[in-house]
Design a protein around this motif. Structure first.
Motif, PDB file in Angstrom:
ATOM      1  N   LEU A  83       0.825  -1.207   0.000  1.00  0.00           N
ATOM      2  CA  LEU A  83       0.000   0.000   0.000  1.00  0.00           C
ATOM      3  C   LEU A  83       0.860   1.257   0.000  1.00  0.00           C
ATOM      4  CD1 LEU A  83      -2.780  -1.155   2.473  1.00  0.00           C
ATOM      5  CD2 LEU A  83      -3.060  -0.647   0.041  1.00  0.00           C
ATOM      6  N   VAL A  84       1.966   1.219   0.719  1.00  0.00           N
ATOM      7  CA  VAL A  84       2.885   2.361   0.730  1.00  0.00           C
ATOM      8  C   VAL A  84       3.375   2.663  -0.685  1.00  0.00           C
ATOM      9  CG1 VAL A  84       5.166   3.145   1.461  1.00  0.00           C
ATOM     10  CG2 VAL A  84       3.617   2.117   3.121  1.00  0.00           C
ATOM     11  N   VAL A  85       3.766   1.629  -1.415  1.00  0.00           N
ATOM     12  CA  VAL A  85       4.254   1.808  -2.781  1.00  0.00           C
ATOM     13  C   VAL A  85       3.182   2.445  -3.664  1.00  0.00           C
ATOM     14  CG1 VAL A  85       4.977   0.571  -4.865  1.00  0.00           C
ATOM     15  CG2 VAL A  85       5.953  -0.042  -2.642  1.00  0.00           C
ATOM     16  N   LEU A  86       1.927   2.014  -3.509  1.00  0.00           N
ATOM     17  CA  LEU A  86       0.853   2.517  -4.350  1.00  0.00           C
ATOM     18  C   LEU A  86       0.463   3.966  -4.025  1.00  0.00           C
ATOM     19  CD1 LEU A  86      -1.468  -0.645  -4.387  1.00  0.00           C
ATOM     20  CD2 LEU A  86       0.070   0.151  -6.200  1.00  0.00           C
ATOM     21  N   VAL A  87       0.554   4.357  -2.755  1.00  0.00           N
ATOM     22  CA  VAL A  87       0.025   5.651  -2.319  1.00  0.00           C
ATOM     23  C   VAL A  87       1.087   6.745  -2.261  1.00  0.00           C
ATOM     24  CG1 VAL A  87      -1.177   6.825  -0.406  1.00  0.00           C
ATOM     25  CG2 VAL A  87      -1.823   4.501  -1.042  1.00  0.00           C
ATOM     26  N   THR A  88       2.354   6.364  -2.161  1.00  0.00           N
ATOM     27  CA  THR A  88       3.425   7.362  -2.010  1.00  0.00           C
ATOM     28  C   THR A  88       3.394   8.471  -3.073  1.00  0.00           C
ATOM     29  OG1 THR A  88       4.935   5.911  -0.811  1.00  0.00           O
ATOM     30  CG2 THR A  88       5.937   7.675  -2.089  1.00  0.00           C
ATOM     31  N   PRO A  89       3.155   8.182  -4.359  1.00  0.00           N
ATOM     32  CA  PRO A  89       3.151   9.267  -5.349  1.00  0.00           C
ATOM     33  C   PRO A  89       2.147  10.379  -5.043  1.00  0.00           C
ATOM     34  CG  PRO A  89       3.256   7.141  -6.449  1.00  0.00           C
ATOM     35  CD  PRO A  89       3.003   6.860  -4.998  1.00  0.00           C
ATOM     36  N   LEU A  90       1.017  10.029  -4.429  1.00  0.00           N
ATOM     37  CA  LEU A  90       0.020  11.050  -4.094  1.00  0.00           C
ATOM     38  C   LEU A  90       0.569  12.027  -3.049  1.00  0.00           C
ATOM     39  CD1 LEU A  90      -3.194   8.809  -3.882  1.00  0.00           C
ATOM     40  CD2 LEU A  90      -2.351  10.161  -5.825  1.00  0.00           C
ATOM     41  N   GLY A  91       1.268  11.495  -2.051  1.00  0.00           N
ATOM     42  CA  GLY A  91       1.864  12.359  -1.038  1.00  0.00           C
ATOM     43  C   GLY A  91       2.951  13.242  -1.615  1.00  0.00           C
ATOM     44  N   LEU A  92       3.745  12.705  -2.533  1.00  0.00           N
ATOM     45  CA  LEU A  92       4.816  13.489  -3.143  1.00  0.00           C
ATOM     46  C   LEU A  92       4.259  14.585  -4.028  1.00  0.00           C
ATOM     47  CD1 LEU A  92       7.860  13.468  -2.936  1.00  0.00           C
ATOM     48  CD2 LEU A  92       7.957  11.893  -4.857  1.00  0.00           C
ATOM     49  N   LEU A  93       3.170  14.312  -4.736  1.00  0.00           N
ATOM     50  CA  LEU A  93       2.516  15.351  -5.528  1.00  0.00           C
ATOM     51  C   LEU A  93       2.013  16.486  -4.644  1.00  0.00           C
ATOM     52  CD1 LEU A  93       0.447  13.323  -8.160  1.00  0.00           C
ATOM     53  CD2 LEU A  93       2.253  14.978  -8.644  1.00  0.00           C
ATOM     54  N   ALA A  94       1.453  16.133  -3.490  1.00  0.00           N
ATOM     55  CA  ALA A  94       0.971  17.153  -2.552  1.00  0.00           C
ATOM     56  C   ALA A  94       2.124  18.000  -2.028  1.00  0.00           C
ATOM     57  CB  ALA A  94       0.221  16.494  -1.401  1.00  0.00           C
ATOM     58  N   LEU A  95       3.257  17.362  -1.743  1.00  0.00           N
ATOM     59  CA  LEU A  95       4.418  18.102  -1.252  1.00  0.00           C
ATOM     60  C   LEU A  95       4.929  19.081  -2.300  1.00  0.00           C
ATOM     61  CD1 LEU A  95       6.679  18.620   0.810  1.00  0.00           C
ATOM     62  CD2 LEU A  95       7.910  16.676  -0.170  1.00  0.00           C
ATOM     63  N   ALA A  96       5.009  18.637  -3.555  1.00  0.00           N
ATOM     64  CA  ALA A  96       5.506  19.503  -4.625  1.00  0.00           C
ATOM     65  C   ALA A  96       4.606  20.707  -4.841  1.00  0.00           C
ATOM     66  CB  ALA A  96       5.642  18.702  -5.919  1.00  0.00           C
ATOM     67  N   ALA A  97       3.319  20.597  -4.468  1.00  0.00           N
ATOM     68  CA  ALA A  97       2.374  21.688  -4.675  1.00  0.00           C
ATOM     69  C   ALA A  97       2.244  22.594  -3.451  1.00  0.00           C
ATOM     70  CB  ALA A  97       1.007  21.116  -5.041  1.00  0.00           C
ATOM     71  N   THR A  98       2.990  22.302  -2.397  1.00  0.00           N
ATOM     72  CA  THR A  98       2.883  23.046  -1.135  1.00  0.00           C
ATOM     73  C   THR A  98       4.062  24.002  -0.991  1.00  0.00           C
ATOM     74  OG1 THR A  98       1.800  21.140  -0.112  1.00  0.00           O
ATOM     75  CG2 THR A  98       2.671  22.812   1.377  1.00  0.00           C
TER      76      THR A  98
END
Length: 247
Positions: A83-98
Motif C-alpha cells: 500500500l505504501v508503494v501505491l500511495v506514495t506518489p500522491l503524497g509526493l505530488l501534494a508536497l511539490a504543490a505546497t
C-alpha cells in the motif's frame, strides 16, 4: 564535487550531524531515522530535497541488512509495504504543490502525531484486522511521499502491540526500506528528483552506517520495557524539536 556547490558548508555540516544522530536512533529503536532527519534537513534544504535525501539514506541502510529484515518481519509488513508503494506518489505530488513554509509546518505536525499515537494503550500481540492494517499502509504511503516519514502510523502499529522487540524492529525497518525506494521512484517519475542528491547521500552514508551500528549495539544492552520508554521519549523529543525550530 561541483554538484555539491549548491549547498553551503553549514548545510552539509547540519546534514552530516543529523544523519549520524538519526541513524543511531534507528539502530537503537528500529525507527526514528526519517522522523528525526527530515525536520532538521528541511530547515537547511528545500523540503522536497530533504524528503528525497532521507529516502536515499533510508534505502541505503535498509539494503545493507535486508536479509535480516526479511527473515524477522511479520507478514503484515508486506501488505503495508504494498500500500505504501501505491500511495506514495500522491503524497509526493501534494508536497511539490505546497509552499516551503507550510510544508515545514506540516512535517513538524506529522512528527508530533507519532508521539501522541505511541501514548495509546498497549494492545494484544495478535495481528490487527485488514481494515486497520490497510489504514496504516495508506497513511504511511501518504506520509512517505509528503514528509519522507512512513513511521508515524507504523510505529504505534508494531510497538504498541505485545510482540517481540526484534519482530517489531524488523517489520518497521522492512517497511521503511521499501517506502524509501517507493519515494525515490516516485520522485524520479515526477521529475522532482535532483541528481545531486544521490552524491550527497553517498557522502553521508558512512555516518549513517556508523550511527546505525552503534545504536544496534546499544540496543542489545537494554530490556524491552526500557526500549519502549526510549521510543516514546525519542518521538516526543523529535516533535518538540521540530516545533521549537519552527518558532
Amino acid at each position: 564535487m561541483d554538484l555539491l556547490a549548491a549547498y553551503a558548508p553549514w548545510q552539509l555540516a547540519a546534514a552530516l550531524a543529523a544523519a549520524f544522530g538519526s541513524a543511531f536512533v534507528r539502530g537503537l529503536t528500529g525507527f526514528g531515522m526519517a522522523i528525526l532527519l527530515v525536520p532538521i534537513l528541511a530547515l537547511a534544504l528545500p523540503p522536497v530535497e530533504a524528503v528525497l535525501l532521507a529516502n536515499f539514506l533510508s534505502l541505503f541502510i535498509g539494503l545493507s541488512e535486508v536479509r535480516r529484515l526479511v527473515r524477522g518481519a511479520e507478514r503484515s509488513a508486506w501488505r503495508i509495504s504494498l500500500l505504501v508503494v501505491l500511495v506514495t506518489p500522491l503524497g509526493l505530488l501534494a508536497l511539490a504543490a505546497t509552499s516551503d513554509d507550510l510544508a515545514r509546518f506540516l512535517i513538524a505536525m506529522i512528527a508530533l502525531s507519532a508521539f501522541f499515537a505511541i501514548l495509546l494503550p498497549r494492545r494484544a500481540g495478535t495481528e490487527p484486522g485488514h481494515l486497520a492494517t490497510g489504514g496504516v499502509g495508506v497513511l504511511s504511503g501518504l506520509m512517505t511521499g509528503y514528509a519522507g516519514m512512513p513511521g508515524p502510523p507504523v510505529v504505534p502499529y508494531y510497538v504498541g502491540r505485545a510482540i517481540p522487540r526484534e519482530t517489531a524492529k524488523a517489520s518497521m525497518m522492512l517497511i521503511f526500506t521499501i517506502a524509501a525506494g517507493a519515494g525515490l521512484v516516485s520522485g524520479a517519475a515526477l521529475g522532482i528528483l535532483a541528481w545531486r542528491l544521490p552524491l550527497l547521500a553517498a557522502l553521508l552514508f558512512p555516518a549513517v552506517f556508523l550511527g546505525n551500528w552503534l545504536g544496534d549495539r546499544a540496543a542489545g544492552q537494554i530490556g524491552d520495557a526500557l526500549w519502549r520508554g526510549v521510543v516514546g521519549v525519542i518521538l516526543g523529543g523529535a516533535a518538540l524539536a521540530a516545533l521549537l525550530r519552527l518558532l
